[in-house]
Enzyme design. Structure first.
Site, mmCIF file in Angstrom:
data_model
loop_
_atom_site.group_PDB
_atom_site.id
_atom_site.type_symbol
_atom_site.label_atom_id
_atom_site.label_comp_id
_atom_site.label_asym_id
_atom_site.label_seq_id
_atom_site.Cartn_x
_atom_site.Cartn_y
_atom_site.Cartn_z
ATOM 1 N N ASP A 1 5.044 -7.086 -2.981
ATOM 2 C CA ASP A 1 3.931 -7.205 -2.011
ATOM 3 C C ASP A 1 3.521 -8.658 -1.771
ATOM 4 O O ASP A 1 2.556 -8.913 -1.053
ATOM 5 C CB ASP A 1 2.696 -6.433 -2.513
ATOM 6 C CG ASP A 1 2.718 -4.953 -2.121
ATOM 7 O OD1 ASP A 1 3.332 -4.613 -1.094
ATOM 8 O OD2 ASP A 1 2.096 -4.147 -2.838
ATOM 9 N N HIS B 1 -8.386 -2.051 3.362
ATOM 10 C CA HIS B 1 -8.790 -3.464 3.415
ATOM 11 C C HIS B 1 -9.547 -3.660 4.735
ATOM 12 O O HIS B 1 -9.172 -3.073 5.757
ATOM 13 C CB HIS B 1 -7.561 -4.383 3.468
ATOM 14 C CG HIS B 1 -7.015 -4.800 2.143
ATOM 15 N ND1 HIS B 1 -5.661 -4.965 1.924
ATOM 16 C CD2 HIS B 1 -7.627 -5.147 0.973
ATOM 17 C CE1 HIS B 1 -5.458 -5.374 0.681
ATOM 18 N NE2 HIS B 1 -6.634 -5.477 0.079
ATOM 19 N N ARG C 1 -11.063 -2.024 -2.586
ATOM 20 C CA ARG C 1 -10.469 -3.135 -3.329
ATOM 21 C C ARG C 1 -11.559 -4.140 -3.756
ATOM 22 O O ARG C 1 -12.025 -4.106 -4.879
ATOM 23 C CB ARG C 1 -9.389 -3.826 -2.485
ATOM 24 C CG ARG C 1 -8.248 -2.897 -2.022
ATOM 25 C CD ARG C 1 -7.309 -2.563 -3.147
ATOM 26 N NE ARG C 1 -6.210 -1.709 -2.736
ATOM 27 C CZ ARG C 1 -5.018 -2.124 -2.342
ATOM 28 N NH1 ARG C 1 -4.746 -3.394 -2.282
ATOM 29 N NH2 ARG C 1 -4.076 -1.250 -2.015
ATOM 30 N N ARG D 1 0.042 -6.315 -8.714
ATOM 31 C CA ARG D 1 -0.068 -7.483 -7.828
ATOM 32 C C ARG D 1 -0.703 -8.701 -8.502
ATOM 33 O O ARG D 1 -0.705 -9.783 -7.916
ATOM 34 C CB ARG D 1 -0.867 -7.120 -6.562
ATOM 35 C CG ARG D 1 -0.176 -6.081 -5.678
ATOM 36 C CD ARG D 1 -0.715 -6.083 -4.258
ATOM 37 N NE ARG D 1 -0.400 -7.330 -3.559
ATOM 38 C CZ ARG D 1 -0.838 -7.645 -2.342
ATOM 39 N NH1 ARG D 1 -1.631 -6.799 -1.690
ATOM 40 N NH2 ARG D 1 -0.509 -8.791 -1.785
ATOM 41 N N CYS E 1 -1.895 -9.138 7.410
ATOM 42 C CA CYS E 1 -1.601 -9.114 5.967
ATOM 43 C C CYS E 1 -0.578 -10.177 5.597
ATOM 44 O O CYS E 1 -0.624 -10.723 4.488
ATOM 45 C CB CYS E 1 -1.056 -7.755 5.542
ATOM 46 S SG CYS E 1 -2.138 -6.378 5.864
HETATM 47 N N1 ARG Z 1 0.934 -2.930 -0.339
HETATM 48 C C1 ARG Z 1 -0.124 -3.898 -0.234
HETATM 49 C C2 ARG Z 1 -1.363 -3.417 -1.009
HETATM 50 O O1 ARG Z 1 -1.619 -2.242 -0.997
HETATM 51 C C3 ARG Z 1 -0.451 -4.152 1.198
HETATM 52 C C4 ARG Z 1 -1.426 -5.266 1.406
HETATM 53 C C5 ARG Z 1 -1.834 -5.435 2.823
HETATM 54 N N2 ARG Z 1 -2.590 -6.578 3.002
HETATM 55 C C6 ARG Z 1 -3.692 -6.686 3.755
HETATM 56 N N3 ARG Z 1 -4.212 -7.848 3.938
HETATM 57 N N4 ARG Z 1 -4.264 -5.626 4.254
HETATM 58 O O2 ARG Z 1 -2.046 -4.179 -1.616
#
Ligand code: ARG
Length: 281
Positions: free
Chosen positions: A81, A180, A151, A106, A274
């Site tokens: 990612d 997000h 998040r 991550r 992203c």
């Molecule tokens: N697979 C990543 C996650 O779930 C995707 C991140 C996408 N980034 C964003 N800025 N929305 O963290």
């Protein structure tokens, strides 16, 4: 409704912060879907890495053709990612507020990006609470719009306000598909935004209506097509071609849509924004 609360809008898109931008990105060399940490990701998904690279290169070319500077962080093997550069930090006025990722998978990305920022001459301060950078923290003229719910935590919003000294407005996300803030809202210029109202709690929606009475409103179809995961330079909007309705509305408002297809990245729950960290001067 107290009109003094709203951000003054103009009828033209031409003068509100149109300027060349500096973007930080990461090549999709190791991009993959290997774990599922949002509803878009499925562990049995196959990524076409050659197609992903071609799509990513088209985005980089589009930025450069429009006068923007693009830099890249070296991709790290085992961090599929890491291509989603927006999540690594919020950079404003030459100061870096580094992320603390929600998912353990991550977390090592912070080290790789932190090293890049330090080598580039930035001071880096790391968030104490869970915080996913520009994924949830969106600089919007005089303040920072900040998403929470999936998040980034409200504790991090407070840290961000104390770090940058900018009013930070917490917005509650309620639909896990738009986990997000940058999947539900983007800044068009210094004065206006586009967003999908149903991604927010009724109260946060009311706050957005007060701040942005002239916002470009997106539909569920636009949002599901990653249309709100767009990047604007104040005039050109780099946007998913699948977000057809939104593209029409952006043009009606005087913006110039630049469609760039990142469909391979949608499999990981990501799109144009992203993949793009803006280094705000
Ligand atoms: N697979 C990543 C996650 O779930 C995707 C991140 C996408 N980034 C964003 N800025 N929305 O963290």
């Amino acid at each position: 409704m107290p009109t003094s609360l709203s951000v003054p809008t103009s009828h033209s898109a031409s003068t509100n912060g149109v300027r060349p931008r500096r973007y930080l990105t990461c090549e999709p060399t190791h991009f993959d879907v290997r774990y599922a940490i949002n509803p878009w990701m499925r562990e049995d998904t196959r990524v076409d890495r050659a197609l992903a690279r071609a799509q990513w290169e088209t985005l980089i070319r589009a930025y450069r053709e429009h006068g923007h500077t693009v830099e890249t962080v070296d991709p790290t093997e085992g961090l599929p990612d890491m291509v989603f550069a927006a999540n690594a930090a919020l950079v404003l006025g030459g100061r870096v507020f580094g992320s603390r990722f929600h998912a353990p998978q991550r977390r090592p990305e912070s080290v790789a990006y932190g090293n890049w920022f330090k080598a580039a001459g930035f001071d880096v301060t790391e968030a104490e609470a869970v915080c996913e950078g520009e994924g949830d923290l969106v600089p919007a003229g005089p303040f920072i719009l900040a998403g929470t719910g999936f998040r980034t935590t409200t504790a991090a919003h407070h840290e961000v306000q104390e770090f940058f000294g900018l009013p930070t407005i917490s917005l509650h996300l309620v639909d896990p598909r738009f986990y997000h803030l940058d999947t539900a809202l983007f800044v068009l210029d210094d004065r206006n935004i586009a967003y999908f109202p149903d991604a927010f709690s009724p109260e946060s929606r009311a706050a957005l209506e007060r701040l942005y009475p002239d916002a470009v409103i997106a539909t569920l179809e636009d949002a599901l097509a990653f249309g709100l995961n767009s990047v604007s330079d104040g005039r050109h909007v780099f946007v998913a071609p699948q977000a057809e309705g939104l593209i029409g509305r952006l043009a009606d408002h005087g913006y110039v849509p630049v469609p760039v297809d990142l469909s391979e990245f949608h499999k990981a729950g990501g799109g144009i924004k992203c993949c793009t960290q803006e280094i705000h001067a």
